[in-house]
Scaffold this motif. Structure first.
Motif, PDB file in Angstrom:
ATOM      1  N   ASP A  47       8.194 -23.165  -9.646  1.00 31.15           N
ATOM      2  CA  ASP A  47       9.226 -23.227 -10.686  1.00 31.15           C
ATOM      3  C   ASP A  47       9.784 -21.834 -10.981  1.00 31.15           C
ATOM      4  O   ASP A  47      11.001 -21.654 -11.081  1.00 31.15           O
ATOM      5  CB  ASP A  47       8.626 -23.831 -11.957  1.00 31.15           C
ATOM      6  N   LEU A  48       8.900 -20.847 -11.091  1.00 34.20           N
ATOM      7  CA  LEU A  48       9.342 -19.492 -11.415  1.00 34.20           C
ATOM      8  C   LEU A  48      10.164 -18.900 -10.274  1.00 34.20           C
ATOM      9  O   LEU A  48      11.189 -18.241 -10.509  1.00 34.20           O
ATOM     10  CB  LEU A  48       8.126 -18.608 -11.719  1.00 34.20           C
ATOM     11  N   VAL A  49       9.735 -19.139  -9.030  1.00 33.24           N
ATOM     12  CA  VAL A  49      10.509 -18.676  -7.878  1.00 33.24           C
ATOM     13  C   VAL A  49      11.888 -19.337  -7.882  1.00 33.24           C
ATOM     14  O   VAL A  49      12.916 -18.681  -7.676  1.00 33.24           O
ATOM     15  CB  VAL A  49       9.768 -18.981  -6.563  1.00 33.24           C
ATOM     16  N   ALA A  50      11.917 -20.633  -8.130  1.00 38.08           N
ATOM     17  CA  ALA A  50      13.175 -21.367  -8.146  1.00 38.08           C
ATOM     18  C   ALA A  50      14.128 -20.799  -9.185  1.00 38.08           C
ATOM     19  O   ALA A  50      15.335 -20.636  -8.930  1.00 38.08           O
ATOM     20  CB  ALA A  50      12.923 -22.851  -8.414  1.00 38.08           C
ATOM     21  N   ARG A  51      13.636 -20.499 -10.359  1.00 39.46           N
ATOM     22  CA  ARG A  51      14.503 -20.010 -11.431  1.00 39.46           C
ATOM     23  C   ARG A  51      15.037 -18.613 -11.139  1.00 39.46           C
ATOM     24  O   ARG A  51      16.185 -18.293 -11.456  1.00 39.46           O
ATOM     25  CB  ARG A  51      13.764 -20.072 -12.767  1.00 39.46           C
ATOM     26  N   VAL A  52      14.207 -17.773 -10.530  1.00 40.82           N
ATOM     27  CA  VAL A  52      14.675 -16.431 -10.158  1.00 40.82           C
ATOM     28  C   VAL A  52      15.800 -16.525  -9.136  1.00 40.82           C
ATOM     29  O   VAL A  52      16.852 -15.887  -9.278  1.00 40.82           O
ATOM     30  CB  VAL A  52      13.501 -15.596  -9.590  1.00 40.82           C
ATOM     31  N   VAL A  53      15.586 -17.319  -8.104  1.00 37.90           N
ATOM     32  CA  VAL A  53      16.556 -17.386  -7.004  1.00 37.90           C
ATOM     33  C   VAL A  53      17.821 -18.144  -7.410  1.00 37.90           C
ATOM     34  O   VAL A  53      18.941 -17.696  -7.141  1.00 37.90           O
ATOM     35  CB  VAL A  53      15.916 -18.030  -5.760  1.00 37.90           C
ATOM     36  N   THR A  54      17.660 -19.293  -8.074  1.00 39.30           N
ATOM     37  CA  THR A  54      18.844 -20.083  -8.422  1.00 39.30           C
ATOM     38  C   THR A  54      19.714 -19.391  -9.465  1.00 39.30           C
ATOM     39  O   THR A  54      20.934 -19.611  -9.496  1.00 39.30           O
ATOM     40  CB  THR A  54      18.460 -21.485  -8.935  1.00 39.30           C
ATOM     41  N   GLN A  55      19.114 -18.568 -10.290  1.00 43.72           N
ATOM     42  CA  GLN A  55      19.912 -17.826 -11.270  1.00 43.72           C
ATOM     43  C   GLN A  55      20.909 -16.912 -10.554  1.00 43.72           C
ATOM     44  O   GLN A  55      22.071 -16.811 -10.946  1.00 43.72           O
ATOM     45  CB  GLN A  55      19.003 -16.998 -12.184  1.00 43.72           C
ATOM     46  N   ARG A  56      20.450 -16.260  -9.481  1.00 41.12           N
ATOM     47  CA  ARG A  56      21.341 -15.380  -8.725  1.00 41.12           C
ATOM     48  C   ARG A  56      22.355 -16.202  -7.922  1.00 41.12           C
ATOM     49  O   ARG A  56      23.529 -15.835  -7.831  1.00 41.12           O
ATOM     50  CB  ARG A  56      20.531 -14.481  -7.789  1.00 41.12           C
ATOM     51  N   VAL A  57      21.930 -17.317  -7.339  1.00 41.49           N
ATOM     52  CA  VAL A  57      22.856 -18.179  -6.605  1.00 41.49           C
ATOM     53  C   VAL A  57      23.965 -18.657  -7.531  1.00 41.49           C
ATOM     54  O   VAL A  57      25.146 -18.634  -7.171  1.00 41.49           O
ATOM     55  CB  VAL A  57      22.119 -19.386  -5.984  1.00 41.49           C
ATOM     56  N   ALA A  58      23.584 -19.090  -8.733  1.00 44.74           N
ATOM     57  CA  ALA A  58      24.568 -19.574  -9.700  1.00 44.74           C
ATOM     58  C   ALA A  58      25.568 -18.478 -10.061  1.00 44.74           C
ATOM     59  O   ALA A  58      26.771 -18.722 -10.172  1.00 44.74           O
ATOM     60  CB  ALA A  58      23.861 -20.081 -10.947  1.00 44.74           C
ATOM     61  N   ALA A 281      19.289  -9.835  -2.692  1.00 42.11           N
ATOM     62  CA  ALA A 281      19.640  -8.998  -3.842  1.00 42.11           C
ATOM     63  C   ALA A 281      18.412  -8.216  -4.321  1.00 42.11           C
ATOM     64  O   ALA A 281      17.330  -8.790  -4.487  1.00 42.11           O
ATOM     65  CB  ALA A 281      20.185  -9.864  -4.968  1.00 42.11           C
ATOM     66  N   PRO A 282      18.537  -6.909  -4.552  1.00 39.65           N
ATOM     67  CA  PRO A 282      17.391  -6.084  -4.969  1.00 39.65           C
ATOM     68  C   PRO A 282      16.707  -6.589  -6.237  1.00 39.65           C
ATOM     69  O   PRO A 282      15.486  -6.561  -6.340  1.00 39.65           O
ATOM     70  CB  PRO A 282      18.018  -4.701  -5.191  1.00 39.65           C
ATOM     71  N   GLU A 283      17.493  -7.062  -7.200  1.00 42.72           N
ATOM     72  CA  GLU A 283      16.867  -7.522  -8.454  1.00 42.72           C
ATOM     73  C   GLU A 283      16.077  -8.806  -8.249  1.00 42.72           C
ATOM     74  O   GLU A 283      15.090  -9.058  -8.959  1.00 42.72           O
ATOM     75  CB  GLU A 283      17.924  -7.713  -9.547  1.00 42.72           C
ATOM     76  N   VAL A 284      16.473  -9.615  -7.272  1.00 37.27           N
ATOM     77  CA  VAL A 284      15.709 -10.821  -6.958  1.00 37.27           C
ATOM     78  C   VAL A 284      14.374 -10.435  -6.340  1.00 37.27           C
ATOM     79  O   VAL A 284      13.325 -10.971  -6.710  1.00 37.27           O
ATOM     80  CB  VAL A 284      16.500 -11.744  -6.006  1.00 37.27           C
ATOM     81  N   ALA A 285      14.400  -9.486  -5.403  1.00 36.68           N
ATOM     82  CA  ALA A 285      13.158  -9.008  -4.782  1.00 36.68           C
ATOM     83  C   ALA A 285      12.221  -8.427  -5.829  1.00 36.68           C
ATOM     84  O   ALA A 285      10.998  -8.649  -5.792  1.00 36.68           O
ATOM     85  CB  ALA A 285      13.480  -7.969  -3.714  1.00 36.68           C
ATOM     86  N   GLU A 286      12.779  -7.689  -6.780  1.00 32.81           N
ATOM     87  CA  GLU A 286      11.969  -7.082  -7.839  1.00 32.81           C
ATOM     88  C   GLU A 286      11.331  -8.154  -8.721  1.00 32.81           C
ATOM     89  O   GLU A 286      10.145  -8.067  -9.063  1.00 32.81           O
ATOM     90  CB  GLU A 286      12.849  -6.158  -8.687  1.00 32.81           C
ATOM     91  N   SER A 287      12.094  -9.189  -9.062  1.00 39.48           N
ATOM     92  CA  SER A 287      11.564 -10.266  -9.899  1.00 39.48           C
ATOM     93  C   SER A 287      10.513 -11.078  -9.150  1.00 39.48           C
ATOM     94  O   SER A 287       9.494 -11.470  -9.718  1.00 39.48           O
ATOM     95  CB  SER A 287      12.704 -11.182 -10.361  1.00 39.48           C
ATOM     96  N   LYS A 290       7.028  -9.436  -9.005  1.00 36.75           N
ATOM     97  CA  LYS A 290       6.222  -9.605 -10.214  1.00 36.75           C
ATOM     98  C   LYS A 290       5.442 -10.917 -10.181  1.00 36.75           C
ATOM     99  O   LYS A 290       4.452 -11.078 -10.895  1.00 36.75           O
ATOM    100  CB  LYS A 290       7.112  -9.548 -11.451  1.00 36.75           C
ATOM    101  N   LEU A 291       5.901 -11.848  -9.343  1.00 30.30           N
ATOM    102  CA  LEU A 291       5.231 -13.140  -9.200  1.00 30.30           C
ATOM    103  C   LEU A 291       4.253 -13.137  -8.028  1.00 30.30           C
ATOM    104  O   LEU A 291       3.611 -14.149  -7.746  1.00 30.30           O
ATOM    105  CB  LEU A 291       6.263 -14.251  -8.998  1.00 30.30           C
ATOM    106  N   GLY A 292       4.172 -12.003  -7.310  1.00 29.72           N
ATOM    107  CA  GLY A 292       3.327 -11.938  -6.132  1.00 29.72           C
ATOM    108  C   GLY A 292       3.963 -12.576  -4.921  1.00 29.72           C
ATOM    109  O   GLY A 292       3.270 -13.058  -4.019  1.00 29.72           O
ATOM    110  N   VAL A 293       5.291 -12.557  -4.891  1.00 31.70           N
ATOM    111  CA  VAL A 293       6.040 -13.235  -3.826  1.00 31.70           C
ATOM    112  C   VAL A 293       6.997 -12.245  -3.178  1.00 31.70           C
ATOM    113  O   VAL A 293       7.570 -11.383  -3.843  1.00 31.70           O
ATOM    114  CB  VAL A 293       6.822 -14.428  -4.410  1.00 31.70           C
TER     115      VAL A 293
END
Length: 327
Positions: A47-58, A281-287, A290-293
């Motif tokens: 869920d957390l991975v999905a929210r990080v990535v989809t926020q940038r896609v949106a 996106a660099p900010e996606v990688a950074e987020s 933090k999740l260990g991903v």
């Protein structure tokens, strides 16, 4: 004859208009909010991975992507629901290796076929695991652990988060390749296993990096290696298991996006490009870090599908050889 020819012309024109309309709809995707089914609970890793990535896609697309959590039965309930959706790009599935590479071999009566009912779209991210041992064990390397386990067959206990989980499969694959016999102690989650590992009641655990590494850095446990093919950017000081005497060993929990089967190639390409761009996106990688991903390496939809199939074949072999069951 003229009437027949006229009728055929009308129907032919209608068919062309339908095709043109469908092509235009794909080109305009998305022109309304997109539902992204996550078949696991809110606030969990997927869920957390999905929210990080989809926020940038949106943000890139200028259209809302709505994460819809549909947990149950190890992710298979929400996955089955996604399989029944229209392949129009307005229902996506963001899932993990659990639903497409592992569960099919543990749950033969699934309500979906991971290959026939879905179109692979984008490999989003990977989560490697870390091999932890209790401090009371006199080993500091993977080689020493294997030697100790061979010298004490069946005496070492390995903890897992339950039968058939990735933690269980990682350890089964490790013990088989190393020729090290250990005793399985299943828990309802690795968080419950950690205290016993620290106390020395169990000896070995493959845990996620964000939950396992803090204990290693605090000196409560010893980290020996990571499971990824290459050293993890999240713990670069740790060797891989392949480097440590188990050539070819590689295991990550991957995260990926699927469309229901039947999605047009042009739409698949459009959705793929949207997610591939977001992951870079660099900010996606950074987020994600933090999740260990870690963001996934670039792959085409076909390459993603081939990777998943190879993963599925490998886990099928491990499950069969070790007679692993979730019953």
């Amino acid at each position: 004859m003229r009437l027949l020819s006229w009728g055929r012309g009308v129907w032919g024109l209608a068919g062309l208009l339908v095709l043109a309309s469908a092509a235009q709809a794909q080109a305009n995707w998305p022109d309304r909010p997109v539902r992204v089914i996550v078949p696991f609970p809110a606030s969990g890793a997927t869920d957390l991975v999905a929210r990080v990535v989809t926020q940038r896609v949106a943000a890139d697309l200028g259209q809302q992507l709505v994460v819809d959590n549909k947990p149950g039965a190890g992710g298979t309930l929400g996955t089955a629901e996604a399989a029944k959706a229209a392949p129009d790009g307005y229902t996506l599935l963001l899932t993990t290796s659990s639903t497409h590479a592992i569960s099919p071999h543990l749950m033969p009566k699934l309500a979906y076929d991971p290959r026939k009912d879905f179109t692979p779209v984008a490999h989003v991210a990977d989560a490697p695991s870390v091999l932890l041992v209790t401090n009371s064990l006199p080993v500091k390397t993977v080689g020493e652990l294997i030697a100790y386990a061979k010298a004490h067959p069946g005496k070492l206990n390995y903890a897992t988060s339950g039968n058939g989980t990735i933690v269980h499969l990682n350890t089964a694959a490790f013990s088989a390749q190393a020729g090290a016999e250990m005793t399985h102690i299943p828990y309802k989650g690795t968080a419950l296993a950690i205290p016993d590992l620290i106390a020395g009641q169990t000896h070995v655990l493959f845990d996620s990096l964000p939950t396992g590494m803090p204990h290693a850095k605090a000196g409560r446990l010893r980290a020996l290696a990571v499971t990824s093919e290459k050293r993890s950017t999240l713990a670069p000081e740790l060797p891989t298991l392949a480097e440590s005497g188990l050539p070819g060993y590689s295991s990550v929990t991957w995260f990926g996006v699927y469309l229901p089967a039947g999605a047009p190639p042009a739409l698949v390409d459009r959705v793929h490009k949207a997610f591939a761009k977001a992951v870079q996106a660099p900010e996606v990688a950074e987020s994600l870090a933090k999740l260990g991903v870690e963001p996934a390496a670039p792959r085409t939809p076909a390459q993603f599908g081939a990777m998943v199939q190879a993963d599925s074949n490998r886990w099928a072999t491990v499950i069969r050889q070790h007679k692993i069951s979730i019953e």
